[in-house]
Motif scaffolding. Structure first.
Motif, PDB file in Angstrom:
ATOM      1  N   VAL A 106      49.696  32.279  57.048  1.00  0.00           N
ATOM      2  CA  VAL A 106      48.365  32.931  56.185  1.00  0.00           C
ATOM      3  C   VAL A 106      46.924  32.235  55.582  1.00  0.00           C
ATOM      4  CG1 VAL A 106      48.456  35.254  55.368  1.00  0.00           C
ATOM      5  CG2 VAL A 106      50.295  34.320  56.395  1.00  0.00           C
ATOM      6  N   SER A 107      45.494  32.757  56.637  1.00  0.00           N
ATOM      7  CA  SER A 107      45.218  32.690  55.423  1.00  0.00           C
ATOM      8  C   SER A 107      45.337  33.829  53.976  1.00  0.00           C
ATOM      9  CB  SER A 107      43.757  33.265  55.816  1.00  0.00           C
ATOM     10  OG  SER A 107      43.688  32.952  57.494  1.00  0.00           O
ATOM     11  N   PRO A 108      44.307  32.618  53.071  1.00  0.00           N
ATOM     12  CA  PRO A 108      44.823  33.659  51.852  1.00  0.00           C
ATOM     13  C   PRO A 108      44.477  34.224  51.300  1.00  0.00           C
ATOM     14  CG  PRO A 108      43.385  31.486  51.808  1.00  0.00           C
ATOM     15  CD  PRO A 108      43.577  31.606  53.796  1.00  0.00           C
ATOM     16  N   ARG A 109      45.163  36.138  50.553  1.00  0.00           N
ATOM     17  CA  ARG A 109      44.237  36.721  50.591  1.00  0.00           C
ATOM     18  C   ARG A 109      43.214  36.228  48.985  1.00  0.00           C
ATOM     19  NH1 ARG A 109      49.056  41.031  50.229  1.00  0.00           N
ATOM     20  NH2 ARG A 109      46.941  42.495  49.960  1.00  0.00           N
ATOM     21  N   LEU A 110      42.362  37.394  49.407  1.00  0.00           N
ATOM     22  CA  LEU A 110      41.394  36.545  47.844  1.00  0.00           C
ATOM     23  C   LEU A 110      40.981  38.285  47.186  1.00  0.00           C
ATOM     24  CD1 LEU A 110      39.377  34.181  49.717  1.00  0.00           C
ATOM     25  CD2 LEU A 110      41.220  34.097  48.020  1.00  0.00           C
ATOM     26  N   ARG A 111      40.803  38.265  45.802  1.00  0.00           N
ATOM     27  CA  ARG A 111      40.130  39.756  45.595  1.00  0.00           C
ATOM     28  C   ARG A 111      39.103  39.067  44.311  1.00  0.00           C
ATOM     29  NH1 ARG A 111      43.096  41.451  40.398  1.00  0.00           N
ATOM     30  NH2 ARG A 111      44.062  39.710  39.835  1.00  0.00           N
ATOM     31  N   THR A 112      38.018  40.122  44.533  1.00  0.00           N
ATOM     32  CA  THR A 112      37.079  39.759  43.396  1.00  0.00           C
ATOM     33  C   THR A 112      37.507  40.570  42.418  1.00  0.00           C
ATOM     34  OG1 THR A 112      35.283  39.467  45.726  1.00  0.00           O
ATOM     35  CG2 THR A 112      34.558  40.037  42.801  1.00  0.00           C
ATOM     36  N   ASN A 149      27.444  32.122  44.290  1.00  0.00           N
ATOM     37  CA  ASN A 149      27.389  31.408  42.738  1.00  0.00           C
ATOM     38  C   ASN A 149      27.199  33.415  41.974  1.00  0.00           C
ATOM     39  OD1 ASN A 149      27.652  28.576  42.903  1.00  0.00           O
ATOM     40  ND2 ASN A 149      24.813  29.055  44.564  1.00  0.00           N
ATOM     41  N   CYS A 150      27.297  34.244  42.011  1.00  0.00           N
ATOM     42  CA  CYS A 150      27.584  35.563  41.366  1.00  0.00           C
ATOM     43  C   CYS A 150      28.252  35.032  39.665  1.00  0.00           C
ATOM     44  CB  CYS A 150      27.648  36.836  41.785  1.00  0.00           C
ATOM     45  SG  CYS A 150      28.296  38.015  40.270  1.00  0.00           S
ATOM     46  N   LEU A 151      28.063  35.561  38.657  1.00  0.00           N
ATOM     47  CA  LEU A 151      28.021  35.054  37.386  1.00  0.00           C
ATOM     48  C   LEU A 151      28.865  35.571  37.238  1.00  0.00           C
ATOM     49  CD1 LEU A 151      24.532  32.950  36.161  1.00  0.00           C
ATOM     50  CD2 LEU A 151      27.295  31.674  37.106  1.00  0.00           C
ATOM     51  N   THR A 152      29.067  37.582  37.619  1.00  0.00           N
ATOM     52  CA  THR A 152      29.192  38.131  37.082  1.00  0.00           C
ATOM     53  C   THR A 152      30.507  38.601  37.864  1.00  0.00           C
ATOM     54  OG1 THR A 152      28.087  40.070  38.354  1.00  0.00           O
ATOM     55  CG2 THR A 152      27.144  39.563  36.573  1.00  0.00           C
ATOM     56  N   GLN A 153      30.671  38.144  38.759  1.00  0.00           N
ATOM     57  CA  GLN A 153      32.193  38.017  39.453  1.00  0.00           C
ATOM     58  C   GLN A 153      32.689  37.022  39.955  1.00  0.00           C
ATOM     59  OE1 GLN A 153      31.068  39.868  43.302  1.00  0.00           O
ATOM     60  NE2 GLN A 153      30.976  41.929  42.172  1.00  0.00           N
ATOM     61  N   LYS A 154      34.307  37.017  39.475  1.00  0.00           N
ATOM     62  CA  LYS A 154      35.027  35.443  40.295  1.00  0.00           C
ATOM     63  C   LYS A 154      36.308  36.123  40.951  1.00  0.00           C
ATOM     64  CE  LYS A 154      37.858  32.631  37.286  1.00  0.00           C
ATOM     65  NZ  LYS A 154      37.987  32.414  36.038  1.00  0.00           N
ATOM     66  N   ILE A 155      36.227  34.976  42.135  1.00  0.00           N
ATOM     67  CA  ILE A 155      37.266  35.299  43.183  1.00  0.00           C
ATOM     68  C   ILE A 155      38.433  34.951  43.000  1.00  0.00           C
ATOM     69  CG2 ILE A 155      37.188  35.000  45.650  1.00  0.00           C
ATOM     70  CD1 ILE A 155      34.423  34.846  45.349  1.00  0.00           C
ATOM     71  N   LEU A 156      39.331  35.468  42.921  1.00  0.00           N
ATOM     72  CA  LEU A 156      40.891  35.466  42.805  1.00  0.00           C
ATOM     73  C   LEU A 156      41.288  35.351  44.097  1.00  0.00           C
ATOM     74  CD1 LEU A 156      41.572  36.889  39.099  1.00  0.00           C
ATOM     75  CD2 LEU A 156      40.459  34.649  39.721  1.00  0.00           C
ATOM     76  N   LYS A 157      43.061  34.642  44.727  1.00  0.00           N
ATOM     77  CA  LYS A 157      43.819  34.305  44.694  1.00  0.00           C
ATOM     78  C   LYS A 157      44.708  35.666  45.259  1.00  0.00           C
ATOM     79  CE  LYS A 157      43.022  29.817  46.555  1.00  0.00           C
ATOM     80  NZ  LYS A 157      43.730  28.432  47.287  1.00  0.00           N
TER      81      LYS A 157
END
Length: 227
Positions: free
Chosen positions: A188-194, A168-176
């Motif tokens: 394969v599990s999706p690779r995520l980046r913040t 729930n951090c509003l200063t970050q967003k997780i993208l695939k």
């Protein structure tokens, strides 16, 4: 002779008049601070009453008849106080409105009071944001401390860190991350980046980063000196 006179005049303006001007200005600032302290105490009963009305701690008499009828028809969904008061107030302020994003609004709905306090050393002020229990972060109070360069230029120097709830951090967003076309996506599990995103709460993160950087630099300098 004319040159010597000009030098003497310049010296008087620089040393005598400038010094007297600075002394008067210092007295003005000192008296202004005393006046602000005096009237801040006089304001306090109004701020307390505002808090009670906003949070619904007290009921306000004298509501228009049409409002009473509407409230009677919607008792099942009636909320105490003035919902979203501070969110609306901040969005109506031309300075703070620029810092609020659509993502921030959900968290700012839980804001129930803002308090201003003078800081003497170094000169400045502190803002305290009091927040109800919410799904975004654990903190019930967030603070920002400003130091004054002059009367019209406050500089933010310190802000308390925010304890975000997971996801729930509003200063970050997780993208695939995009994977290779030759890899079976089912296997394969999706690779995520913040990534960091713009937010009214970003200032807390930036100042925490600066504080960590200063601490690391001080530790490194200490190691160099001791070595």
């Amino acid at each position: 002779m004319l040159f010597a006179t000009r030098v003497a005049s310049t010296d008087i303006l620089r040393n005598q008049f400038s010094k007297q001007h600075d002394e008067i200005e210092a007295n003005i600032l000192e008296e202004r601070a005393a006046l602000e302290t005096k009237y801040q105490k006089l304001y306090q009963p109004f701020y307390t009453k505002r808090y009670e009305i906003v949070t619904g701690a007290v009921e306000v008499d004298g509501a228009p008849e049409e409002v009473k009828i509407e409230q009677g028809e919607n008792k099942a969904v009636e909320e105490k106080g003035v919902p979203d008061f501070w969110l609306i107030a901040l969005k109506n302020n031309e300075i703070t409105a620029e810092e609020i994003t659509e993502r921030d609004e959900g968290a700012l709905k839980y804001l129930k009071d803002i308090k201003w306090n003078r800081v003497e050393e170094p000169k400045g002020f502190k803002l305290e944001f009091f927040i109800d229990e919410n799904p975004y972060f654990k903190n019930t109070v967030l603070t920002k401390t400003y130091h004054m360069i002059d009367e019209d230029e406050p500089i933010l120097k310190k802000a308390i860190g925010i304890e975000w709830y997971p996801g729930n951090c509003l200063t970050q967003k997780i993208l695939k991350k995009k994977g290779s076309k030759n890899i079976n996506p089912i296997m394969v599990s999706p690779r995520l980046r913040t990534v960091r995103v713009s937010s009214n709460f970003s200032v807390h993160l930036k100042l925490m980063d600066n504080e960590k950087f200063r601490s690391k630099r001080q530790a490194k300098n200490k190691e160099v000196k001791e070595g």
